[in-house]
Design a protein around this motif. Structure first.
Motif, PDB file in Angstrom:
ATOM      1  N   GLU A   5       0.785  -1.155   0.042  1.00 43.43           N
ATOM      2  CA  GLU A   5       0.193   0.068  -0.087  1.00 43.43           C
ATOM      3  C   GLU A   5       0.975   1.187   0.010  1.00 43.43           C
ATOM      4  N   LYS A  19       9.149  -0.167  -1.354  1.00 47.18           N
ATOM      5  CA  LYS A  19       8.385   0.314  -0.434  1.00 47.18           C
ATOM      6  C   LYS A  19       8.971   1.068   1.008  1.00 47.18           C
ATOM      7  N   ASN A  49       9.659   5.360   2.182  1.00 48.15           N
ATOM      8  CA  ASN A  49       9.544   5.897   3.482  1.00 48.15           C
ATOM      9  C   ASN A  49      10.805   6.143   4.454  1.00 48.15           C
ATOM     10  N   ARG A  89      11.467   9.604   2.765  1.00 49.81           N
ATOM     11  CA  ARG A  89      10.796  10.900   3.380  1.00 49.81           C
ATOM     12  C   ARG A  89      11.104  10.986   4.945  1.00 49.81           C
ATOM     13  N   LYS A 103       8.848  19.852   5.559  1.00 46.99           N
ATOM     14  CA  LYS A 103       8.290  20.618   6.747  1.00 46.99           C
ATOM     15  C   LYS A 103       8.905  20.171   7.945  1.00 46.99           C
ATOM     16  N   PHE A 141      -0.758  12.902  15.341  1.00 49.75           N
ATOM     17  CA  PHE A 141       0.438  12.352  14.838  1.00 49.75           C
ATOM     18  C   PHE A 141       0.790  13.404  13.385  1.00 49.75           C
TER      19      PHE A 141
END
Ligand code: SAJ
Length: 404
Positions: free
Chosen positions: A153, A206, A210, A213, A251, A321
């Motif tokens: 996903e 996958k 992450n 990021r 950010k 979160f």
């Protein structure tokens, strides 16, 4: 039309089951939690996600979706259960595949020759091969009689339904035929491009997304701490740097939470501890950011106390979160509020996306603005935009209120 069985009805499994049911498949959703199963069968959802409630109501009332505690025979099985890590208190936590393997065990006695098994749970490299072995171990099928693929996903909480239908997907398989079968299935409800590759490549893809990021956010968080110590506004620094055509910094915030970005980089690090100094450092920087935020709030309170001789009431904006969700799982904002509370500070908490919390009474934005002496913005919920805090003392830890 094929029958689909989705195992795990949480943040990913339930929206996935509902979108597939909407496409006209007969879907059985399976979960070990009886309360969740019963509420879904009444057409209710146990999680907040835009458009999900209405969709679940529709597909339950048209009988394309039903929920159960036990799986039934199906043509396609989708595994969408959590993959947390095992022990948080070690330097490099390793992945916990317990939920995936018990999901596999639960479907083993209904799997038959010709079935397609899709793993959507974020998994460490090698999981697809292990799942095939497990199925062969605990069922009557042979390894060449079923297809096991990995199709992680990629959806963002808050935009799950839209992203399920539109995002590009990657399908990793142990054979070309299995990959093509899976691609043909996803193409019936997903308009994004679907790339085929090996299972091990897709597993690392996958995790790479992450970890990338997390690293980018760690860089933003480091810049924000540097800016603060130099008396410069971090939001302005990053906004201007991002005007460069080849710079794209995310950010800064009060830390990184949730069950994905803060967890998945460890799946790479635990497989290759000596080749991951950058990934491990990014995790440490993002964890450190929450501790830094606590110290900054305590500093603000100490200087108020010194000046006024009284204990201030501190308005805390945000517990979730991330912005605009009600999810408090692994939330750095909640961790900060809990710490400050146990440290003995007087807090007035505002979290507009939840009704109540066991540790905190939740106040409205107006009440907090009216009553508190100092303010800390932890989460940039849109409900906090444009709050007038002229002449008030505050600390903006999520870039929502920074003056330029
Ligand atoms: N955050 C920042 N600054 C930012 C962006 C995020 O501090 O600029 C923080 C958030 O406040 C939050 C944390 O990072 O605490 C994670 O939030 P997120 O929005 O970055 O990601 P998730 O965990 O909600 O979803 C991610 C997504 N992955 C990527 O964007 C690469 C999503 O697409 C994945 O499907 C999901 O992980 C997952 O399930 O793996």
């Amino acid at each position: 039309m094929k029958n689909i069985c989705v195992v795990g009805l949480g943040y990913i499994g339930l929206p996935t089951a509902a979108v597939i049911a909407e496409a006209g498949y007969e879907v059985l959703g399976v979960d070990i939690n009886e309360t969740i199963v019963n509420s879904i069968n009444r057409g209710e959802t146990h999680i907040y996600e835009p458009d999900l409630n209405k969709l679940v109501k529709n597909v339950i009332s048209s009988s394309f979706l039903s929920a159960s505690l036990t799986p039934k025979e199906a043509d396609i099985f989708i595994i969408a259960v959590p993959t947390p890590f095992l022990d948080k208190n070690v330097a490099i936590p390793s992945p916990d595949l317990g939920f995936v393997f018990s999901a596999v065990k639960s479907i083993a006695n209904v799997i038959k020759k010709g079935d397609l098994i899709i793993i959507e749970s974020t998994s460490p490299v090698g999981t697809t091969e292990q799942v095939l072995e497990k199925i062969v171990d605990c069922s009557d099928v042979k390894s060449d009689e079923i297809d096991v693929v990995y199709c992680p996903e990629r959806v963002l909480p808050g935009k799950i339904i839209k992203e399920l239908k539109n995002n590009d997907r990657v399908v990793g398989s142990l054979s070309n035929k299995a990959g093509i079968r899976c691609k043909q299935f996803y193409e019936t409800f997903c308009s994004g491009n679907i790339t085929l590759t090996s299972s091990r490549t897709a597993e690392l893809v996958k995790l790479t997304e992450n970890a990338y990021r997390d690293t980018n956010i760690a860089f933003a968080n480091e810049i924000s701490m540097i800016s603060a110590s130099l008396g410069i506004n971090p939001t302005e620094v990053i906004e201007i740097a991002n005007c460069h055509p080849r710079v794209d910094i995310l950010k800064p915030g009060c830390g990184v939470g949730g069950h994905c970005i803060a967890v998945d980089p460890w799946f790479i690090a635990s497989a290759c501890p000596n080749q991951t100094p950058l990934i491990q450092t990014a995790r440490k920087v993002n964890k450190e950011k929450a501790r830094w935020a606590i110290q900054e709030i305590i500093k603000m309170r100490n200087s108020f106390k010194l000046k006024r001789g009284e204990e201030p009431l501190i308005g805390i904006f945000g517990l979730a979160f991330k912005p605009n969700v009600d999810d408090l799982r692994c939330s750095p904002a909640l961790e900060i509020a809990n710490y400050l509370d146990s440290y003995g500070l007087n807090l007035l908490v505002c979290e507009p996306n939840i009704k109540s919390h066991k540790n905190f009474k939740c106040y409205s934005v107006e009440e907090v603005v009216r009553k508190a002496n100092l303010f800390a913005f932890l989460v940039s919920h849109s409900a906090f935009e444009g709050i007038d805090l002229r002449d008030k003392e505050y600390i903006d830890l999520c870039g929502i209120y920074s003056e330029k």
